[in-house]
Design a protein around this motif. Structure first.
Motif, PDB file in Angstrom:
ATOM      1  N   GLN A  18       6.498 -28.549  32.523  1.00 49.00           N
ATOM      2  CA  GLN A  18       5.602 -27.455  32.169  1.00 49.00           C
ATOM      3  C   GLN A  18       6.198 -26.594  31.058  1.00 49.00           C
ATOM      4  OE1 GLN A  18       3.004 -24.818  34.920  1.00 49.00           O
ATOM      5  NE2 GLN A  18       4.944 -23.752  34.771  1.00 49.00           N
ATOM      6  N   PHE A 480      -4.776 -22.621  36.836  1.00 52.04           N
ATOM      7  CA  PHE A 480      -5.137 -22.646  35.417  1.00 52.04           C
ATOM      8  C   PHE A 480      -4.842 -24.027  34.832  1.00 52.04           C
ATOM      9  CE2 PHE A 480      -3.969 -18.168  36.212  1.00 52.04           C
ATOM     10  CZ  PHE A 480      -5.125 -17.535  35.774  1.00 52.04           C
ATOM     11  N   ALA A 482      -3.650 -25.930  31.902  1.00 51.12           N
ATOM     12  CA  ALA A 482      -2.931 -25.651  30.653  1.00 51.12           C
ATOM     13  C   ALA A 482      -3.451 -26.490  29.495  1.00 51.12           C
ATOM     14  CB  ALA A 482      -1.437 -25.888  30.852  1.00 51.12           C
ATOM     15  N   SER A 487      -0.977 -20.524  26.964  1.00 54.21           N
ATOM     16  CA  SER A 487      -0.062 -19.797  27.860  1.00 54.21           C
ATOM     17  C   SER A 487      -0.330 -18.304  27.782  1.00 54.21           C
ATOM     18  CB  SER A 487       1.391 -20.092  27.469  1.00 54.21           C
ATOM     19  OG  SER A 487       1.666 -21.461  27.575  1.00 54.21           O
ATOM     20  N   ILE A 490      -3.256 -17.392  29.980  1.00 53.57           N
ATOM     21  CA  ILE A 490      -2.872 -17.451  31.399  1.00 53.57           C
ATOM     22  C   ILE A 490      -2.066 -16.209  31.778  1.00 53.57           C
ATOM     23  CG2 ILE A 490      -1.484 -18.707  33.090  1.00 53.57           C
ATOM     24  CD1 ILE A 490      -2.197 -21.290  31.519  1.00 53.57           C
ATOM     25  N   TYR A 504      -0.993 -17.835  41.825  1.00 55.89           N
ATOM     26  CA  TYR A 504      -1.409 -18.538  40.624  1.00 55.89           C
ATOM     27  C   TYR A 504      -0.603 -19.818  40.482  1.00 55.89           C
ATOM     28  CZ  TYR A 504      -2.963 -13.788  39.625  1.00 55.89           C
ATOM     29  OH  TYR A 504      -3.537 -12.555  39.716  1.00 55.89           O
ATOM     30  N   ILE A 506      -0.216 -23.376  37.645  1.00 55.43           N
ATOM     31  CA  ILE A 506      -0.566 -23.930  36.345  1.00 55.43           C
ATOM     32  C   ILE A 506      -0.485 -25.446  36.438  1.00 55.43           C
ATOM     33  CG2 ILE A 506       0.039 -24.028  33.892  1.00 55.43           C
ATOM     34  CD1 ILE A 506       1.325 -21.257  34.225  1.00 55.43           C
TER      35      ILE A 506
END
Length: 652
Positions: A18, A480, A482, A487, A490, A504, A506
């Motif tokens: 990530q 979210f 990506a 970013s 987010i 949250y 990602i």
């Protein structure tokens, strides 16, 4: 070359993936090179880099050389005007690098720079800006005064908590998670001190940058996510020792003899103080609940006994006082040990295990009752009445504390988390499928569109309605995509919703992982296809036991079995390889394209395909079988496969 980005990785493959996705987006606005130094990870990090990020400069160490030495390896090769030390458990905004480089270009006196950091729930991290830990500053921090008086210029110096987190400030210490430095400053003051294996090296280098005539800045005009995934948990005594011993190294290096001695003494006192608190807390946590249980059970016997005496014998003092003084406490011990051995004192609280423990206690009491001398036998009816009361009281106690949300008393109720996915249709659907494969208990509330142009039947609103969507649909968690969101978008959404109790996560593009809030070390913060399967420590242990047990069976039976094999030497080598830990009896099917996304396994003599010898396997079927084996591991699967395909144990 303007910027050299250096990431030191150790067993955080999915977070690294990530991080690199966000870094690659951010370097488009800046002339940069990227280094990843891996400290001998065993989670498949090296395969990930080679397969998915072949253009990154990769240094693969064969042992864990520590944070400082690993960074220095890359710094010596770096060509950038600026050097950025970046943690793998971070996410940067698309314009982060451009903004920080522009600031450094405009401030030639700046030797180092740190940025605003938030955790995975959008909460500001105070270590984004720190003061120099002089003896008194360290004393205020270690004994909690800095936390009690955060706005005090005297007590709040450790995290400079009196400075506005949204304004640029000159600071003393940069955070090692994002540490941008001018290369000429490093040439003057030297690289990271390799005496510090873990912790303290960022403080030491920040101080030396200042001593070299440069300034360090806190720059909040860009924000990064830092999941705070350190190799030692901050709540542990081991962390306290490692971190504060690093402070002693720093003090001896930079403070005059007397000051260093005082500093070392303060730190030793802090370690003992923290140790005392930690041990006391653990003892209290261990005994307080059984103590309350014992008192509740005793109170029940104390109330029930005279009532039973009056009803059955017509007087309240039929049993001797020793019954309540000695016999009932023995009963209580049986109940408490029953609950303990049943797992009733583990967290989260399981009412079933508590009831099972009380039943075990009752059975033990009745067994002992039947064996002891008659003068120590009282009433079986009282035992049964006391057991009924014990069950009621102990369960009610848990339910009340759960109802009032008392920490440590949450019931083991696996309620589905209500999740919403933010992203375009195709990517949101892909993330939905990952969730389904992870076996996480969840309920999909729906998809959240980025704008008005991409809505389907499962969409419940748009990104600009996020706060209202969360409130109306009672969302527990937002994921979210990506692939579709930057970013920066987010991070802004997380900052806007800081006050809400929302988790949250990602979902990086083209990945089977979904990464989320707070910490690498917290269960549930990483959703991945293999989340509840062979990667679990318990399953690894089971697999190794199966390997050893069958290897010993085959070894003992080898004088007979060996005549069934054409490749007799291979059969014996395989037994030796499994016993030594170099091989496993069952591994993945070779020639699969999924290895980089699955947990690492030793090469296997057999594989899942041996369960279906009649099946013609194409690449898709091979991939599916490997994923199924990794995701839904059972020791019985290995045993069954070995019994079915034992004639192939001489395979090379």
């Amino acid at each position: 070359m303007k910027l050299s980005i250096i990431i030191v990785n150790y067993n955080v493959k999915h977070f690294l993936e990530q991080c690199l996705h966000s870094v690659l987006k951010a370097v488009k606005n800046c002339s940069a090179e990227i280094f990843v130094v891996d400290n001998n990870s065993v989670d498949g990090s090296a395969q990930l880099i080679r397969e998915k990020f072949p253009n990154i400069q990769f240094i693969h160490n064969t042992q864990n050389v520590g944070f400082s030495k690993a960074n220095n390896q890359a710094i010596k090769l770096a060509k950038g005007e600026y050097i950025l030390l970046l943690n793998p458990d971070t996410v940067v905004e698309e314009d982060t690098f451009k903004k920080v480089v522009d600031f450094m270009d405009g401030h030639p006196e700046a030797g180092g720079l740190g940025v605003k950091m938030i955790d995975g729930k959008g909460t500001f991290l105070p270590e984004s800006k720190r003061g120099l830990p002089t003896p008194w500053v360290a004393f205020y921090k270690m004994f909690g005064l800095s936390k009690l008086f955060p706005q005090s210029h005297k007590f709040g110096k450790y995290h400079l908590s009196y400075l506005n987190e949204n304004e640029i400030h000159e600071i003393d210490v940069l955070a090692g998670a994002f540490m941008l430095m001018r290369k000429t400053a490093l040439d003057k003051v030297g690289l990271l001190d390799e005496t510090f294996f873990m912790y303290g090296e960022d403080i030491d280098l920040s101080y030396r940058i200042q001593q070299g005539g440069f300034k360090n800045y806190y720059f909040p005009e860009t924000t990064i996510i830092h999941y705070k995934g350190e190799s030692t948990k901050k709540g542990s005594l081991n962390y306290v020792k490692v971190f504060y011993n690093a402070m002693i190294i720093f003090a001896k290096k930079h403070f005059p003899g007397g000051k260093a001695g005082i500093f070392a003494l303060l730190i030793q006192l802090a370690i003992y103080f923290r140790a005392l608190i930690s041990i006391s807390k653990r003892i209290i946590e261990k005994i307080v609940v059984p103590l309350i249980d014992g008192l509740l059970i005793f109170a029940g016997f104390w109330l029930i006994t005279p009532i039973w005496e009056n009803l059955h014998f017509g007087r309240a003092d039929y049993y001797p006082k020793e019954f309540l003084q000695f016999v009932v406490p023995v009963y209580i011990l049986f109940f408490l040990f029953g609950i303990l051995f049943s797992g009733g004192y583990k967290k989260p609280v399981s009412l079933y295990k508590i009831l099972r423990g009380i039943v075990w206690g009752l059975i033990s009491i009745l067994l002992v009752y039947s064996l002891v001398d008659e003068k120590f036998r009282f009433s079986r009816a009282l035992i049964l009445l006391g057991t009924t009361w014990s069950s009621f009281a102990v369960i009610t106690f848990r339910l009340l504390f759960h109802w009032f949300k008392i920490k440590g008393f949450r019931l083991d109720i696996k309620s589905a988390r209500k999740i919403a996915i933010v992203g375009h249709s195709k990517e949101a659907e892909r993330v939905k499928q990952i969730l389904e494969k992870t076996q996480i208990e969840s309920e999909l509330a729906g998809f959240i569109a980025l704008d008005n142009s991409d809505k389907g039947k499962n969409y419940i609103g748009e990104l600009n309605q996020l706060r209202e969507i969360i409130r109306i649909n009672r969302i527990d968690e937002i994921i979210f995509c990506a692939e579709n969101l930057s970013s920066a978008e987010i991070i802004r959404a997380m900052l806007d919703l800081t006050q809400l109790d929302i988790d949250y996560k990602i979902a990086p593009p083209e990945s089977i992982s979904i990464i989320g809030s707070n910490s690498i070390h917290t269960a549930g913060d990483l959703y991945v296809v293999n989340v509840n399967a062979i990667s679990k420590t318990s399953n690894k242990r089971k697999k190794r036991l199966i390997d050893i047990e069958f290897a010993l069976i085959f070894l003992i039976s080898s004088p007979l079995l060996i005549w069934f094999y054409k490749q007799k030497a291979n059969f014996l080598k395989n037994i030796a390889g499994v016993l030594s830990g170099k091989k496993s009896w069952i591994g993945y099917i070779p020639e699969s394209e999924t290895f980089e996304t699955l947990p690492c396994l030793k090469s296997g003599v057999l594989n899942p395909a041996d369960m279906f010898p009649e099946l013609t396997l194409d690449k898709e079927k091979i991939t599916q079988l490997n994923i199924l084996y990794a995701r839904d591991y059972r020791a019985l699967t290995d045993a069954g496969l070995l019994l079915k395909a034992w004639k192939n144990l001489d395979r090379k």
